[in-house]
Design a protein around this motif. Structure first.
Motif, PDB file in Angstrom:
ATOM      1  N   LEU A  61       0.794  -1.165  -0.028  1.00  0.00           N
ATOM      2  CA  LEU A  61       0.153   0.117   0.140  1.00  0.00           C
ATOM      3  C   LEU A  61       0.869   1.340  -0.019  1.00  0.00           C
ATOM      4  O   LEU A  61       0.488   2.274  -0.686  1.00  0.00           O
ATOM      5  CB  LEU A  61      -0.912   0.158   1.217  1.00  0.00           C
ATOM      6  CG  LEU A  61      -2.069  -0.865   1.213  1.00  0.00           C
ATOM      7  CD1 LEU A  61      -2.653  -0.985   2.665  1.00  0.00           C
ATOM      8  CD2 LEU A  61      -3.131  -0.526   0.124  1.00  0.00           C
ATOM      9  N   LEU A  62       2.063   1.134   0.826  1.00  0.00           N
ATOM     10  CA  LEU A  62       2.861   2.437   0.853  1.00  0.00           C
ATOM     11  C   LEU A  62       3.547   2.425  -0.404  1.00  0.00           C
ATOM     12  O   LEU A  62       3.902   3.586  -0.911  1.00  0.00           O
ATOM     13  CB  LEU A  62       3.832   2.014   2.024  1.00  0.00           C
ATOM     14  CG  LEU A  62       3.378   2.262   3.270  1.00  0.00           C
ATOM     15  CD1 LEU A  62       4.466   1.837   4.375  1.00  0.00           C
ATOM     16  CD2 LEU A  62       2.831   3.777   3.708  1.00  0.00           C
ATOM     17  N   ALA A  63       4.033   1.398  -1.004  1.00  0.00           N
ATOM     18  CA  ALA A  63       4.841   1.445  -2.234  1.00  0.00           C
ATOM     19  C   ALA A  63       3.872   2.085  -3.558  1.00  0.00           C
ATOM     20  O   ALA A  63       4.556   2.374  -4.302  1.00  0.00           O
ATOM     21  CB  ALA A  63       5.335   0.103  -2.538  1.00  0.00           C
ATOM     22  N   ASP A  64       2.744   1.772  -3.436  1.00  0.00           N
ATOM     23  CA  ASP A  64       1.912   1.958  -4.446  1.00  0.00           C
ATOM     24  C   ASP A  64       1.333   3.662  -4.393  1.00  0.00           C
ATOM     25  O   ASP A  64       0.659   4.126  -5.262  1.00  0.00           O
ATOM     26  CB  ASP A  64       0.302   1.302  -4.641  1.00  0.00           C
ATOM     27  CG  ASP A  64       0.853  -0.070  -5.352  1.00  0.00           C
ATOM     28  OD1 ASP A  64       1.922  -0.007  -6.053  1.00  0.00           O
ATOM     29  OD2 ASP A  64      -0.021  -1.200  -5.066  1.00  0.00           O
ATOM     30  N   ARG A  65       1.792   4.171  -3.376  1.00  0.00           N
ATOM     31  CA  ARG A  65       1.219   5.844  -2.966  1.00  0.00           C
ATOM     32  C   ARG A  65       2.492   6.613  -3.144  1.00  0.00           C
ATOM     33  O   ARG A  65       2.275   7.703  -3.590  1.00  0.00           O
ATOM     34  CB  ARG A  65       0.537   5.799  -1.872  1.00  0.00           C
ATOM     35  CG  ARG A  65      -0.058   7.264  -1.628  1.00  0.00           C
ATOM     36  CD  ARG A  65      -1.016   7.203  -0.178  1.00  0.00           C
ATOM     37  NE  ARG A  65      -1.590   8.517  -0.157  1.00  0.00           N
ATOM     38  CZ  ARG A  65      -2.763   8.948  -1.041  1.00  0.00           C
ATOM     39  NH1 ARG A  65      -3.252   8.053  -1.743  1.00  0.00           N
ATOM     40  NH2 ARG A  65      -3.504   9.925  -0.483  1.00  0.00           N
ATOM     41  N   TYR A  66       3.611   6.116  -2.250  1.00  0.00           N
ATOM     42  CA  TYR A  66       4.782   7.100  -2.241  1.00  0.00           C
ATOM     43  C   TYR A  66       5.944   6.618  -3.184  1.00  0.00           C
ATOM     44  O   TYR A  66       6.153   5.460  -3.365  1.00  0.00           O
ATOM     45  CB  TYR A  66       5.249   7.103  -0.932  1.00  0.00           C
ATOM     46  CG  TYR A  66       3.951   7.605  -0.072  1.00  0.00           C
ATOM     47  CD1 TYR A  66       3.464   8.862  -0.083  1.00  0.00           C
ATOM     48  CD2 TYR A  66       3.618   6.591   0.975  1.00  0.00           C
ATOM     49  CE1 TYR A  66       2.347   9.020   0.656  1.00  0.00           C
ATOM     50  CE2 TYR A  66       2.281   7.035   1.998  1.00  0.00           C
ATOM     51  CZ  TYR A  66       1.990   8.345   1.889  1.00  0.00           C
ATOM     52  OH  TYR A  66       0.780   8.460   2.504  1.00  0.00           O
ATOM     53  N   LYS A  67       6.442   7.527  -3.781  1.00  0.00           N
ATOM     54  CA  LYS A  67       7.555   7.336  -4.776  1.00  0.00           C
ATOM     55  C   LYS A  67       8.830   6.565  -4.154  1.00  0.00           C
ATOM     56  O   LYS A  67       9.232   7.088  -2.977  1.00  0.00           O
ATOM     57  CB  LYS A  67       8.004   8.786  -5.166  1.00  0.00           C
ATOM     58  CG  LYS A  67       9.064   8.762  -6.394  1.00  0.00           C
ATOM     59  CD  LYS A  67       9.513  10.087  -6.647  1.00  0.00           C
ATOM     60  CE  LYS A  67       8.444  11.088  -7.025  1.00  0.00           C
ATOM     61  NZ  LYS A  67       8.902  12.556  -7.481  1.00  0.00           N
ATOM     62  N   SER A  68       9.046   5.696  -4.795  1.00  0.00           N
ATOM     63  CA  SER A  68      10.602   4.933  -4.463  1.00  0.00           C
ATOM     64  C   SER A  68      11.533   5.831  -4.242  1.00  0.00           C
ATOM     65  O   SER A  68      11.819   6.845  -4.970  1.00  0.00           O
ATOM     66  CB  SER A  68      10.692   3.742  -5.688  1.00  0.00           C
ATOM     67  OG  SER A  68      12.051   3.376  -5.221  1.00  0.00           O
ATOM     68  N   GLY A  69      12.273   5.535  -3.145  1.00  0.00           N
ATOM     69  CA  GLY A  69      13.801   6.419  -3.040  1.00  0.00           C
ATOM     70  C   GLY A  69      13.198   7.566  -2.160  1.00  0.00           C
ATOM     71  O   GLY A  69      14.105   8.327  -1.747  1.00  0.00           O
ATOM     72  N   THR A  70      11.933   7.925  -1.677  1.00  0.00           N
ATOM     73  CA  THR A  70      11.762   9.125  -1.054  1.00  0.00           C
ATOM     74  C   THR A  70      11.506   8.758   0.472  1.00  0.00           C
ATOM     75  O   THR A  70      11.245   9.613   1.349  1.00  0.00           O
ATOM     76  CB  THR A  70      10.526   9.829  -1.537  1.00  0.00           C
ATOM     77  OG1 THR A  70       9.408   9.056  -1.437  1.00  0.00           O
ATOM     78  CG2 THR A  70      10.735  10.408  -3.002  1.00  0.00           C
ATOM     79  N   TYR A  71      11.254   7.492   0.838  1.00  0.00           N
ATOM     80  CA  TYR A  71      11.259   7.151   2.197  1.00  0.00           C
ATOM     81  C   TYR A  71      11.626   5.658   2.384  1.00  0.00           C
ATOM     82  O   TYR A  71      12.184   5.020   1.589  1.00  0.00           O
ATOM     83  CB  TYR A  71       9.476   6.756   2.295  1.00  0.00           C
ATOM     84  CG  TYR A  71       8.891   5.693   1.769  1.00  0.00           C
ATOM     85  CD1 TYR A  71       8.448   4.582   2.379  1.00  0.00           C
ATOM     86  CD2 TYR A  71       8.431   5.895   0.594  1.00  0.00           C
ATOM     87  CE1 TYR A  71       7.910   3.452   1.665  1.00  0.00           C
ATOM     88  CE2 TYR A  71       8.010   4.518  -0.444  1.00  0.00           C
ATOM     89  CZ  TYR A  71       7.700   3.488   0.273  1.00  0.00           C
ATOM     90  OH  TYR A  71       7.095   2.486  -0.014  1.00  0.00           O
TER      91      TYR A  71
END
Length: 266
Positions: free
Chosen positions: A94-104
């Motif tokens: 769920l997090l990966a599909d919402r937030y850009k990779s490499g930002t968190y």
């Protein structure tokens, strides 16, 4: 003791922002068998496009809306760290599909923010701060613990009482030793007998600098180490003062007295 200044003096301090309370070390940040804190490698890939660093409040809302158990969030080195309690593949997806990779990055932790806040509230609900002479409590999001600050003179009595209320695995103690040098040296400008406090003009200043209050834990001695009382204090008397906890950011400043040494009575 190191002098601290805060805008408002509180018995209980809650972490409301997402900034770091202290810098974590790389990867494994501490903990023990009952308190895991470990940065994961974000192996779950997704299609996220949102930069969470610019919208930390949105991240908190997303975690709550999707009932993802978490220990809150914090910023470090331009990345948002998301503390996850017992992370699942579905939650990470769920997090990966919402937030850009490499930002968190996600961090595996033991305790949820609700658990930490509930434990801290137990201290606030009890009359412990005055009785045990505690300075403050705060939630350390990075270490996933509650930090309790107190003087070393309170340690032996306070720890057993605190650990009757709170699981010791939730706690990190900040024990402050009495320094060899005082925080303030000056002369007494005014004595407020009703409020049991003194106004002190610090050396090198032109206006009185601090109101110092006293409680049952305040130590008061003369220059030889003999005991004195509040009634022994006189205007124009020279004093050396060690501060108890923090200084309220006002003018004059306001602080509690850990130790006062009466150098001369007038």
């Amino acid at each position: 003791m190191k002098r601290m200044t805060i805008t408002v003096l509180l018995a209980v301090l809650l972490l409301t922002g997402c900034g770091p309370r202290m810098e974590p070390s790389d990867n494994v940040q501490g903990g023990n068998d009952n308190n895991i804190v470990q940065v994961t490698d974000n192996e779950v890939k997704g299609s996220g496009t949102i930069d969470p660093v610019s919208e930390p409040g949105e991240v908190r809302g997303f975690l709550q809306d999707h009932q993802i158990a978490n220990g809150d969030i914090y910023l470090k080195d331009g990345l948002l760290y998301i503390n996850l309690v017992k992370p699942t593949e579905n939650g990470e997806k769920l997090l990966a599909d919402r937030y850009k990779s490499g930002t968190y990055k996600t961090v595996r932790v033991t305790h949820s923010i609700e658990e930490l806040q509930a434990a801290q509230d137990k201290l606030g609900d009890q009359d412990l701060f005055s009785r045990l002479n505690l300075y403050s409590t705060s939630i350390d999001v990075i270490k996933n613990k509650i930090t309790i600050s107190m003087p070393d003179s309170s340690e032996a009595e306070a720890k057993p009482e605190i650990e009757k209320l709170i699981d010791p695995n939730l706690i990190e103690y900040d024990i402050q030793k009495l320094s060899e040098t005082p925080d303030v040296v000056g002369t007494i400008s005014k004595i407020d007998n009703e409020s049991h406090r003194i106004l002190v003009l610090e050396e090198g200043k032109t206006e009185p600098s601090y109101w110092f209050s006293f409680n049952d834990h305040s130590e008061m001695v003369d220059s030889t180490g003999g005991s004195v009382t509040f009634d022994d204090l006189k205007e124009k008397g020279k004093v050396r003062v060690w501060i108890n906890g923090a200084v309220m950011d006002s003018f004059p400043g306001q602080a509690g007295t850990r130790r006062l040494e009466l150098v001369t009575s007038n």
